[in-house]
Design a protein around this motif. Structure first.
Motif, PDB file in Angstrom:
ATOM      1  N   ASN A 472       0.857  -1.180   0.000  1.00  0.00           N
ATOM      2  CA  ASN A 472       0.000   0.000   0.000  1.00  0.00           C
ATOM      3  C   ASN A 472       0.894   1.231   0.000  1.00  0.00           C
ATOM      4  O   ASN A 472       1.844   1.309   0.785  1.00  0.00           O
ATOM      5  N   LEU A 473       0.589   2.187  -0.852  1.00  0.00           N
ATOM      6  CA  LEU A 473       1.423   3.378  -0.993  1.00  0.00           C
ATOM      7  C   LEU A 473       0.920   4.520  -0.123  1.00  0.00           C
ATOM      8  O   LEU A 473      -0.260   4.576   0.221  1.00  0.00           O
ATOM      9  N   PRO A 475      -0.270   8.385   0.529  1.00  0.00           N
ATOM     10  CA  PRO A 475      -1.006   9.325  -0.330  1.00  0.00           C
ATOM     11  C   PRO A 475      -0.063  10.224  -1.136  1.00  0.00           C
ATOM     12  O   PRO A 475      -0.336  10.536  -2.294  1.00  0.00           O
ATOM     13  N   GLU A 477       2.908   9.471  -2.258  1.00  0.00           N
ATOM     14  CA  GLU A 477       3.492   8.706  -3.365  1.00  0.00           C
ATOM     15  C   GLU A 477       2.464   8.491  -4.471  1.00  0.00           C
ATOM     16  O   GLU A 477       2.790   8.552  -5.666  1.00  0.00           O
ATOM     17  N   GLN A 478       1.214   8.243  -4.075  1.00  0.00           N
ATOM     18  CA  GLN A 478       0.149   8.088  -5.071  1.00  0.00           C
ATOM     19  C   GLN A 478       0.054   9.335  -5.946  1.00  0.00           C
ATOM     20  O   GLN A 478      -0.091   9.242  -7.169  1.00  0.00           O
ATOM     21  N   GLU A 479       0.144  10.485  -5.310  1.00  0.00           N
ATOM     22  CA  GLU A 479       0.063  11.746  -6.054  1.00  0.00           C
ATOM     23  C   GLU A 479       1.287  11.920  -6.954  1.00  0.00           C
ATOM     24  O   GLU A 479       1.170  12.336  -8.108  1.00  0.00           O
ATOM     25  N   SER A 482       1.449  10.171 -10.453  1.00  0.00           N
ATOM     26  CA  SER A 482       0.640  10.692 -11.565  1.00  0.00           C
ATOM     27  C   SER A 482       1.479  11.526 -12.541  1.00  0.00           C
ATOM     28  O   SER A 482       1.031  11.841 -13.645  1.00  0.00           O
ATOM     29  N   LYS A 487       6.153   6.615 -12.320  1.00  0.00           N
ATOM     30  CA  LYS A 487       5.788   5.222 -12.098  1.00  0.00           C
ATOM     31  C   LYS A 487       6.924   4.297 -12.502  1.00  0.00           C
ATOM     32  O   LYS A 487       7.226   3.315 -11.795  1.00  0.00           O
ATOM     33  N   LYS A 518      -4.067  -0.534  -5.508  1.00  0.00           N
ATOM     34  CA  LYS A 518      -4.426   0.837  -5.884  1.00  0.00           C
ATOM     35  C   LYS A 518      -5.202   1.587  -4.806  1.00  0.00           C
ATOM     36  O   LYS A 518      -5.126   2.808  -4.719  1.00  0.00           O
ATOM     37  N   ASP A 519      -5.961   0.866  -3.974  1.00  0.00           N
ATOM     38  CA  ASP A 519      -6.775   1.530  -2.951  1.00  0.00           C
ATOM     39  C   ASP A 519      -6.075   1.499  -1.598  1.00  0.00           C
ATOM     40  O   ASP A 519      -5.399   0.523  -1.249  1.00  0.00           O
ATOM     41  N   ALA A 520      -6.256   2.562  -0.815  1.00  0.00           N
ATOM     42  CA  ALA A 520      -5.652   2.651   0.509  1.00  0.00           C
ATOM     43  C   ALA A 520      -6.295   1.638   1.458  1.00  0.00           C
ATOM     44  O   ALA A 520      -7.481   1.329   1.346  1.00  0.00           O
ATOM     45  N   TRP A 558       1.231  -4.243 -10.744  1.00  0.00           N
ATOM     46  CA  TRP A 558       0.375  -3.132 -10.319  1.00  0.00           C
ATOM     47  C   TRP A 558      -1.082  -3.533 -10.506  1.00  0.00           C
ATOM     48  O   TRP A 558      -1.480  -3.962 -11.599  1.00  0.00           O
TER      49      TRP A 558
END
Length: 560
Positions: A472-473, A475, A477-479, A482, A487, A518-520, A558
């Protein structure tokens, strides 16, 4: 239980504080918008007596169970004390529970009253409050709570303090603490005043706590570790407690507090490490620390940015901390001391002493604690903090607590020649691959979680050829991912991580695949507990057969 004859209840300890240092500041509470309120020990005692008087005026009887749900704040501790002053038993609830769990706990505990305080999402909780439970609003409660229920400020204004407070015996029940539960219905762990007071007093000696010390309270007070280390210990030593306002302001809150003693779970230490490493990569830090003139300046600057430059005692618990993070902080002259405990023993089991740190081990038994290894490698503990039993669950009590006082922890471990304990896994978490080899997931997860950008890792492999890890990444890192090229960069870093971790593992433990989800994973979607522990069964259930499909691809996958 053997108790020091000088042991006094938390209520007597508060009376002593009022008498000896009544005008000293006890709590510093942020009110929002930069405004702060300071409470003296005299004010803490006065407000607790008024809330206790109010509880009795609305029908609370001696022995009644009174629940409390709120994020950490000064009124949380005052409420807990007031419940005891009025003769009640406190039942704390985590401030992140969903309505179903709120209802389960309130009904099971037979709580007749509920204090509602500072919360982020009362809307997902309030439907769980059973009819007939009288609710009271703390000052920082959500607007609809303040509108609908009796309010703390009004009670304090209109109520005379209780003159003759309850004088509980040490053996009286003080609290029922419901475990956050990685599986199933939370269990109600019963603790008496003897356990709370004994552990509180012993903690002062263990960490040499002083009245001029400072702590910041931000981990849930509904969890025994924070409650004993902050609320109970402070009543016996009289040090100052600063409360955090929110996650967004935590950096400012901790710098305001300048804690001399700081306790964090591994996830917090990992975030400190990751953020600092992004600003100053470990290789560059190592070079700078070799320069005598720069060495002390760099250490102070890094710790100062975290608010930890005045920290004398740094503690970590709830799960194992990565050796890499421990070593990194040690270079900054901050020795993180790992400890071990659980709800069932008031978190009073093992601690690492300064100068006796053995990375990967959680220290030796605390004063008043015995430890041995039982069947299947399970850790058994006999502690002055052990529970009195599970509320309304005699069968479960008999299962976990032997007649002669040994607690089955559910953890697997080993003891070295110096009596230090090493946790190697959970009895129910250790799994067997299809090759018949056993794997303990937690140590592998700790190695993975040191990488900047990773929030949590869950190693799975029951019945599989080799284990895999779900990731789980953060928030942030998720941003970042993009943006163009990020990636690909992160994917390469994950491939390096996989190779590096596998080099440190035995052949049967090596991971074939890192799976980026992909989801937290959150408390709200039931994939982690309020104490940030993985709910493995829920994670496995969520991803199901896809795990086997992903495992057929070696390297990094992924989730689409």
């Amino acid at each position: 239980m053997i108790t020091d004859k000088s042991t006094i209840t938390p209520l007597k300890a508060l009376a002593r504080l009022r008498s000896q240092q009544g005008d000293a500041v006890a709590f510093v509470q942020p009110l929002g918008g930069g405004e702060l309120r300071e409470y003296t020990w005299k004010q803490v005692d006065e407000e607790a007596r008024k809330i206790a008087a109010y509880l009795q005026s609305i029908g609370m009887q001696k022995g009644d169970h009174v629940a409390l749900v709120s994020k950490n704040c000064a009124e949380w501790i005052i409420t807990d004390v007031a419940i005891w002053m009025a003769g009640g038993v406190s039942v704390p609830l985590y401030p992140t529970l969903v309505a179903e769990t709120v209802r389960q706990i309130l009904e099971h505990s037979e709580s007749k009253f509920l204090f509602v305080g500072k919360l982020d999402d009362w809307d997902i909780m309030k439907a769980g409050v059973p009819d007939g439970v009288q609710q009271i609003a703390l000052s920082l409660a959500p607007a609809d709570v303040l509108k609908d229920f009796p309010k703390w400020p009004d009670i304090i204004r209109d109520t005379a303090p209780l003159l003759e407070v309850n004088a509980p015996a040490l053996t009286d029940l003080a609290t029922i603490v419901y475990t956050s539960g990685t599986t199933g219905m939370p269990k109600g762990v019963m603790h008496d005043f003897e356990g709370l007071s004994t552990v509180g007093e012993k903690m002062i000696k263990l960490y040499d706590l002083k009245p001029d010390g400072r702590m910041i309270s931000y981990l849930p007070l509904s969890h025994v570790a924070e409650r004993v280390a902050v609320e109970i210990a402070v009543l016996y030593v009289g040090n100052k407690i600063f409360f955090a306002e929110s996650l967004d302001t935590f950096g400012e809150d901790i710098k305001r507090a300048q804690p001399t003693v700081f306790f964090a779970v591994p996830r917090i230490w990992s975030k400190f490490y990751q953020k600092a490493s992004e600003a100053l990569p470990p290789k560059k830090l190592n070079l700078l620390l070799k320069i005598p003139i720069v060495n002390k300046i760099i250490k102070k600057k890094i710790l100062g940015a975290m608010g930890l430059d005045e920290c004398r005692i740094a503690l970590s618990g709830a799960a194992a901390l990565s050796p890499e993070i421990i070593a990194w902080f040690k270079k900054l002259d901050l020795e993180i001391l790992e400890g071990y405990g659980m709800t069932e023993n008031l978190a009073w089991s093992h601690s690492t002493e300064e100068g006796d740190q053995q990375i990967g081990w959680v220290g030796t038994p605390n004063d008043g604690v015995e430890c041995r290894i039982g069947d299947g490698g399970e850790i058994l503990v006999r502690s002055v903090g052990n529970l009195k039993g599970y509320y309304k669950q005699p069968d479960k009590t008999a299962e976990d607590l032997t007649e002669d006082g040994w607690l089955h922890t559910g953890d697997v471990g080993e003891i070295d020649g110096k009596g230090r304990l090493r946790i190697t896994g959970r009895v129910k978490e250790i799994f067997k691959t299809e090759k018949g080899k056993y794997v303990a997931p937690a140590p592998i997860e700790n190695r993975l979680s040191t990488m900047p950008g990773l929030e949590l890792a869950c190693v799975i492999g029951q019945g599989m050829g080799q284990p895999v890890a779900l990731l789980n990444l953060t928030p942030e890192e998720q941003e970042r991912l993009s943006k163009d090229g990020e990636k690909e960069r992160f994917n390469k870093e994950l491939e390096k991580l996989l190779a590096r971790v596998n080099e440190e593992l035995d052949p049967h433990e090596r991971l074939t695949t890192l799976i980026v989800c992909k989801d937290a994973w959150t408390v709200e979607n039931n994939l982690i507990t309020p104490t940030l522990k993985l709910k493995r069964n829920e994670i496995e259930k969520r991803y199901g057969d896809a795990i086997v499909r992903w495992s057929k691809t070696r390297g990094v996958v992924w989730e689409a």
